[in-house]
Scaffold this motif. Structure first.
Motif, short mmCIF file in Angstrom:
data_model
loop_
_atom_site.label_atom_id
_atom_site.label_comp_id
_atom_site.label_asym_id
_atom_site.label_seq_id
_atom_site.Cartn_x
_atom_site.Cartn_y
_atom_site.Cartn_z
N UNK A 475 0.82 -1.22 0.00
CA UNK A 475 0.00 0.00 0.00
C UNK A 475 0.85 1.26 0.00
N UNK A 476 2.14 1.14 0.26
CA UNK A 476 3.03 2.30 0.26
C UNK A 476 3.42 2.73 -1.15
N UNK A 477 3.11 1.91 -2.13
CA UNK A 477 3.36 2.27 -3.54
C UNK A 477 2.18 3.11 -4.03
N UNK A 478 2.44 4.38 -4.33
CA UNK A 478 1.38 5.29 -4.77
C UNK A 478 0.90 4.90 -6.16
N UNK A 479 1.84 4.65 -7.05
CA UNK A 479 1.50 4.33 -8.43
C UNK A 479 2.75 3.95 -9.20
N UNK A 480 2.59 3.74 -10.50
CA UNK A 480 3.67 3.23 -11.33
C UNK A 480 3.84 4.10 -12.57
N UNK A 481 5.07 4.59 -12.77
CA UNK A 481 5.45 5.26 -14.02
C UNK A 481 6.07 4.22 -14.95
N UNK A 482 5.66 4.26 -16.22
CA UNK A 482 6.27 3.40 -17.23
C UNK A 482 6.78 4.28 -18.37
N UNK A 483 8.05 4.09 -18.74
CA UNK A 483 8.71 4.88 -19.78
C UNK A 483 8.83 6.35 -19.36
N UNK A 484 9.40 7.18 -20.23
CA UNK A 484 9.70 8.54 -19.81
C UNK A 484 10.05 9.42 -21.01
N UNK A 485 9.50 10.64 -21.03
CA UNK A 485 9.86 11.67 -22.00
C UNK A 485 9.93 11.12 -23.43
N UNK A 486 8.89 10.46 -23.83
CA UNK A 486 8.84 9.88 -25.17
C UNK A 486 8.52 10.96 -26.21
N UNK A 487 8.92 10.69 -27.45
CA UNK A 487 8.81 11.70 -28.51
C UNK A 487 7.49 11.55 -29.26
N UNK A 488 6.45 12.14 -28.69
CA UNK A 488 5.11 12.02 -29.26
C UNK A 488 4.87 12.99 -30.41
N UNK A 489 5.71 13.97 -30.56
CA UNK A 489 5.50 15.01 -31.56
C UNK A 489 4.98 16.28 -30.92
N UNK A 490 5.60 17.39 -31.23
CA UNK A 490 5.22 18.64 -30.59
C UNK A 490 4.44 19.55 -31.51
N UNK A 491 4.13 20.73 -30.99
CA UNK A 491 3.44 21.74 -31.79
C UNK A 491 4.40 22.24 -32.87
N UNK A 492 3.82 22.83 -33.92
CA UNK A 492 4.67 23.37 -34.98
C UNK A 492 4.32 22.78 -36.33
N UNK A 493 5.32 22.61 -37.17
CA UNK A 493 5.11 22.11 -38.52
C UNK A 493 4.56 20.68 -38.47
#
Length: 744
Positions: A475-493
């Protein structure tokens, strides 16, 4: 003329503001500018920065470029004073030949005056030493501006423009600048990287208040802190899980969850108390090692198990390398010579050697590493049994988190903390393996996974099952992060925002499951290939031709129908990724929250966040700025999801790290002030449910082995000594946390 404005005959004067009116080459960029007197000996320029804008400052562009003649080693220089009411990070862009631009920044405390310089040409500027930035190569009382966005090799024999600005300011601020010029930096010291690290992993060539001179001093400091921690008192308003015991009590499920309370999102702790997550990320040994400049001829040390679920940068320190060390050789003499001391292989502190089988970036692709931080733990606490100093470190770290008032650890918590019952934590994992990939075109950390590949689905299950076995349904585990700072595509062209789709379309459907899915979706939407071809205004002769691959990467004339389909396909891609990961987490960890993949603000398309909303329990972002501004974060109101900041930090160069960090302060006091300002914007945002500082420990001076980060962003030094101003700031914020967030 004052000393600060002294110039040589070879200097190129950009502007010294000696005339009664501003030059026509100066343009205000979402800022107010005015000539002022009384700050510097002669007239100077005041720049008043605006909030609610991406950039605010000035641009200076002459009719013809400034020609740099008779200067060999030179820099853009200026005098500056922070005349505002808050610390400020000032950034400069200098554009050279071929339109290429380099960015550098400087942090200024309130009221601080500095002589700043921005290296343009000089010794070692173009070389890659495995460090994000370097110490100065010459002696000067001027302040070096810090590289932003990576070093570039640019011809600055001509300078076409200069910009000075701030980014997404949360508080109105101002600076006064004077004597803008391009001037010599003098004769460089070609040995400026030699013997810069002492035996404790500190800068050998400079002094600072927390610098340790001896092992006895280190043990004395440790003993004093241990006594203080033994006398600490619990925070009376906190539940055992760090929730707000004095606030309302909601339904208790025995695990962490989320709930909207009035107009504010909140997490709820296992006992039903309102919970807000303040914490520190990366409390682990993995990123404390640095390359020594030594490698081994023994190839066996470079073997990577294809079934491993732990990425290279998350591997621990240590291992039995005694046989491989017999084959050691100097692979990089410059790095080897950076250290005053490294232990012999048969000495007591040799167990803090390790090996990195590959790096993400830098001149060294693989090689021996050493962790001065871990060695200093052994020096501090001794070793009564094998690696007992790590158990002591675990105990001290847990006590610190509670003493400093944090309610949790952040991402990348060492699994050795997973069985603790003192401080809640977030578990983490990466989905790695031999599955298909696609590219966004901006894959800084690596290509994107193909979530339609069955192998990706399998590896997602493998990863989450391992995490589940580690946390044991705690119960001390708040939650789970999987992967990090992936390149989804940003604003712009379009190629920036929809790079994943455009890349997938160029692939053959037989080799790319994502491409095959896109073909299936398009076939279902359009009655014929002619209808699709007409809608996109592209000559696609058959469905088979589409399946074989259509390459639009170099095109720019995408019509609105085509862009609408790109958006639809991108959301379908992101939806599948988050669906697969969610299903894996809920299969093996049904009681724990899915915290997402920690988006970035600069490389996350709206389609990705709307897809994530369907599957994650909490949205997560890493955000490196002075604070959360309405312009960047206004979308949260429409998204209406509990959201957490997975990373932020402020660093300084006053303790010897050549690169302070992503967001700069001028001093340890400045870091503390900026921390409080940032956290105020988080706590006051009704959507945010927490924020995690990155990271617990300063980076190695010579750069972490993974990618060369050599940042002063720790709550503790390389000798494991806490920074008092930052600790006091955290205690102040955490003391008022719940009353500010949920009180009336």
């Amino acid at each position: 003329m004052s000393d600060s404005q002294a110039t040589s005959k070879n200097d190129v004067i950009i502007d010294n503001f000696a005339t009664e009116t501003l030059s026509s080459s100066i343009k205000a960029l979402n800022a107010q500018v005015a000539l002022v007197n009384g700050v510097f000996p002669t007239s100077a320029l005041k720049i008043s920065f605006k909030t609610n804008t991406l950039r605010s400052g000035i641009s200076i562009k002459p009719q013809s470029p400034w020609q740099i003649e008779n200067l060999v080693n030179y820099a853009f220089k200026f005098d500056v004073k922070n005349t505002g009411n808050n610390p400020v990070m000032l950034t400069a862009d200098v554009t050279g030949a071929n339109g290429q631009t380099q960015r550098r920044s400087i942090g200024l405390d309130v009221g601080e005056t500095a002589k700043a310089y921005f290296d343009l040409a000089g010794f070692g500027l173009d070389a890659d030493f495995g460090m994000r930035d370097l110490p100065p190569s010459f002696k000067s009382d001027e302040r070096k501006m810090i590289v932003r966005g990576g070093k570039k090799t640019i011809d600055f024999s001509q300078v076409f423009s200069v910009k000075l600005y701030t980014e997404t300011q949360i508080n109105a601020n101002e600076v006064v600048v004077d004597n803008l010029r391009i001037a010599s930096t003098g004769e460089p010291n070609t040995e400026f990287l030699t013997k810069i690290v002492d035996k404790f992993g500190q800068r050998a060539d400079i002094d600072f208040p927390l610098k340790v001179k001896s092992e006895s001093e280190l043990r004395k400091i440790a003993a004093k802190e241990l006594k203080e921690l033994s006398e600490m008192q619990p925070w009376p308003e906190r539940s055992q899980f760090g929730g707000w015991k004095q606030g309302p009590k909601l339904a208790a499920t025995g695990y962490f969850r989320t709930e909207k309370v009035g107009d504010k999102w909140a997490m709820v702790d296992p006992e039903g108390y309102l919970y807000f997550s303040t914490g520190i990320a990366n409390a682990r040994m993995s990123n404390t090692s640095t390359f020594t400049g030594i490698d081994y001829k023994d190839d066996s040390v470079r073997y990577i198990d294809p079934n491993d679920v732990t990425p290279e940068d998350s591997q621990g320190i240590g291992g039995d390398y005694r046989e491989a060390q017999k084959t050691h050789y100097v692979s990089n003499a410059t790095r080897r010579n950076m250290f005053e001391w490294l232990p012999d292989y048969d000495s007591d502190l040799a167990e803090h050697y390790g090996y990195r089988r590959k790096s993400h970036r830098g001149p060294i692709k693989h090689g021996e590493v050493y962790s001065f931080y871990q060695a200093n733990l052994e020096r501090r606490y001794g070793e009564s049994s094998p690696r007992s100093y790590l158990e002591k470190w675990r105990e001290v770290t847990l006590d610190r988190m509670q003493h400093w008032g944090f309610t949790s650890f952040g991402n990348w918590t060492d699994p050795m903390f997973y069985d603790n019952t003192q401080v809640p934590y977030f578990a983490n994992g990466w989905i790695i393996g031999d599955f298909k990939k696609v590219s966004s075109g901006a894959d800084f950390w690596g290509a994107m996974p193909d979530p339609f590949d069955p192998e990706f689905v399998r590896r997602a299950k493998v990863t989450t099952k391992v995490i589940a076995e580690e946390i044991k349904n705690s119960p001390w585990c708040v939650g789970v992060f999987i992967d990090n700072e992936m390149s989804w595509g940003g604003e712009g062209k379009p190629i920036s925002r929809y790079g994943i789709v455009i890349d997938a379309l160029s692939r053959n459907a037989q080799d790319s499951p994502t491409k095959a899915e896109f073909v299936r979706l398009l076939k279902n939407k359009y009655k014929s290939i002619t209808q699709l071809s007409d809608t996109w205004q592209r000559d696609i002769t058959s469905w088979q031709a589409l399946a074989d691959g259509v390459n639009y990467k170099k095109q720019q004339d995408y019509n609105q129908n085509m862009l609408a389909d790109f958006s639809w396909l991108l959301e379908a891609y992101a939806d599948e990724y988050f669906r697969v990961v969610k299903n894996a987490i809920k299969t093996y960890m049904p009681n724990h929250m899915y915290m997402g993949a920690r988006f970035t603000s600069w490389n996350t398309s709206p389609e990705a966040r709307w897809a994530a909303k369907k599957h994650v329990d909490v949205m997560s972002y890493n955000y490196y700025r002075e604070g959360l501004d309405e312009l960047t974060w206004g979308f949260l109101k429409d998204l209406d999801m509990p959201t957490i900041i997975g990373e932020f930090h402020f660093g300084s160069d006053d303790t010897g790290n050549p690169h302070p960090g992503i967001i700069l302060a001028s001093s340890q006091q400045g870091r503390a002030a900026m921390y409080k300002n940032y956290m105020a914007t988080v706590i006051d945002n009704p959507t945010l449910v927490g924020a995690h500082w990155f990271q617990y420990i300063d980076s190695p001076i010579t750069g972490r082995a993974h990618d060369g980060e050599n940042y002063n962003v720790g709550f503790v030094t390389t000798t494991d000594i806490p920074y008092p101003p930052l600790v006091e700031a955290a205690q102040e914020v955490n003391r008022n946390l719940y009353q500010r967030r949920f009180g009336q």
